[in-house]
Design a protein around this motif. Structure first.
Motif, mmCIF file in Angstrom:
data_model
loop_
_atom_site.group_PDB
_atom_site.id
_atom_site.type_symbol
_atom_site.label_atom_id
_atom_site.label_comp_id
_atom_site.label_asym_id
_atom_site.label_seq_id
_atom_site.Cartn_x
_atom_site.Cartn_y
_atom_site.Cartn_z
ATOM 1 N N THR A 2 -2.958 49.410 81.360
ATOM 2 C CA THR A 2 -2.837 48.793 80.051
ATOM 3 C C THR A 2 -4.160 48.192 79.614
ATOM 4 O O THR A 2 -5.017 47.868 80.429
ATOM 5 C CB THR A 2 -1.762 47.681 80.049
ATOM 6 N N GLY A 3 -4.302 48.063 78.315
ATOM 7 C CA GLY A 3 -5.463 47.431 77.725
ATOM 8 C C GLY A 3 -5.003 46.497 76.622
ATOM 9 O O GLY A 3 -3.865 46.570 76.165
ATOM 10 N N LYS A 4 -5.899 45.613 76.192
ATOM 11 C CA LYS A 4 -5.582 44.649 75.139
ATOM 12 C C LYS A 4 -6.437 44.935 73.917
ATOM 13 O O LYS A 4 -7.612 45.283 74.043
ATOM 14 C CB LYS A 4 -5.845 43.223 75.618
ATOM 15 N N PHE A 21 5.242 47.596 73.678
ATOM 16 C CA PHE A 21 4.145 46.788 74.190
ATOM 17 C C PHE A 21 4.507 46.201 75.549
ATOM 18 O O PHE A 21 5.637 45.798 75.779
ATOM 19 C CB PHE A 21 3.813 45.642 73.238
ATOM 20 N N ASN A 23 3.054 43.458 76.478
ATOM 21 C CA ASN A 23 2.996 42.046 76.153
ATOM 22 C C ASN A 23 2.312 41.916 74.795
ATOM 23 O O ASN A 23 1.508 42.774 74.424
ATOM 24 C CB ASN A 23 2.185 41.300 77.213
ATOM 25 N N SER A 24 2.610 40.851 74.071
ATOM 26 C CA SER A 24 1.889 40.599 72.827
ATOM 27 C C SER A 24 2.069 39.143 72.419
ATOM 28 O O SER A 24 3.051 38.490 72.786
ATOM 29 C CB SER A 24 2.358 41.528 71.699
ATOM 30 N N LEU A 49 -2.379 40.076 69.344
ATOM 31 C CA LEU A 49 -3.063 40.596 70.528
ATOM 32 C C LEU A 49 -2.018 41.402 71.278
ATOM 33 O O LEU A 49 -1.002 40.861 71.705
ATOM 34 C CB LEU A 49 -3.590 39.462 71.399
ATOM 35 N N GLU A 51 -1.007 44.004 74.365
ATOM 36 C CA GLU A 51 -1.298 44.617 75.659
ATOM 37 C C GLU A 51 -0.353 45.801 75.791
ATOM 38 O O GLU A 51 0.867 45.654 75.720
ATOM 39 C CB GLU A 51 -1.069 43.631 76.792
ATOM 40 N N ASP A 53 -0.318 50.430 76.938
ATOM 41 C CA ASP A 53 -1.083 51.542 77.504
ATOM 42 C C ASP A 53 -1.888 52.236 76.403
ATOM 43 O O ASP A 53 -1.677 52.003 75.211
ATOM 44 C CB ASP A 53 -0.187 52.516 78.271
ATOM 45 N N HIS A 57 -1.926 52.244 72.006
ATOM 46 C CA HIS A 57 -3.069 51.845 71.176
ATOM 47 C C HIS A 57 -3.545 52.998 70.301
ATOM 48 O O HIS A 57 -3.853 52.791 69.121
ATOM 49 C CB HIS A 57 -4.219 51.318 72.043
ATOM 50 N N HIS A 113 -9.774 35.619 73.968
ATOM 51 C CA HIS A 113 -10.145 36.802 74.737
ATOM 52 C C HIS A 113 -10.445 36.399 76.166
ATOM 53 O O HIS A 113 -11.218 35.478 76.415
ATOM 54 C CB HIS A 113 -11.366 37.505 74.125
#
Length: 116
Positions: A2-4, A21, A23-24, A49, A51, A53, A57, A113
């Motif tokens: 995963t990325g944010k 998601f 997470n967000s 924001l 989070e 995969d 995105h 961040h």
């Protein structure tokens, strides 16, 4: 993996995609939303924001209702539209995503961040 990433969208669009998601966290940007206990409407603009995969995105980048902000560590300013939406919260013209996240973290600390 995963990325944010940070996006500007609406509460309704976030709700439509939220199940995808990992997470967000978000904060309402709409100046019509007042007070801590106010519930924003589905058309209220939010900074989120997310989070998720890479596939999620990539799909959000093609969604017209989601404006992806530049990577927080890139020295690229956010768009004029994003800055305009964030300006009432103290985000200055020419701000980067990192700058905007720092300002917004004063209200919602989980928007800061972080690199782990």
């Amino acid at each position: 993996m995963t990325g944010k990433a940070y996006y500007i969208t609406t509460l309704g669009e976030w709700q439509r995609h939220a199940a995808r998601f990992a997470n967000s966290h978000f904060i309402a940007l709409d100046s019509r939303v007042g007070g801590e206990n106010a519930t924003p409407g589905v058309d209220a603009k939010i900074l989120v924001l997310i989070e998720a995969d890479e596939g999620v995105h990539l799909s959000l980048e093609s969604e017209p209702a989601f404006e992806a902000l530049p990577h927080p560590l890139a020295q690229k300013p956010i768009s004029d539209a994003a800055q305009s939406a964030l300006a009432p919260h103290g985000v200055a013209p020419g701000a980067t995503t990192f700058d905007a996240a720092e300002v917004m973290a004063r209200v919602h600390p989980l928007l800061r961040h972080r690199v782990f």
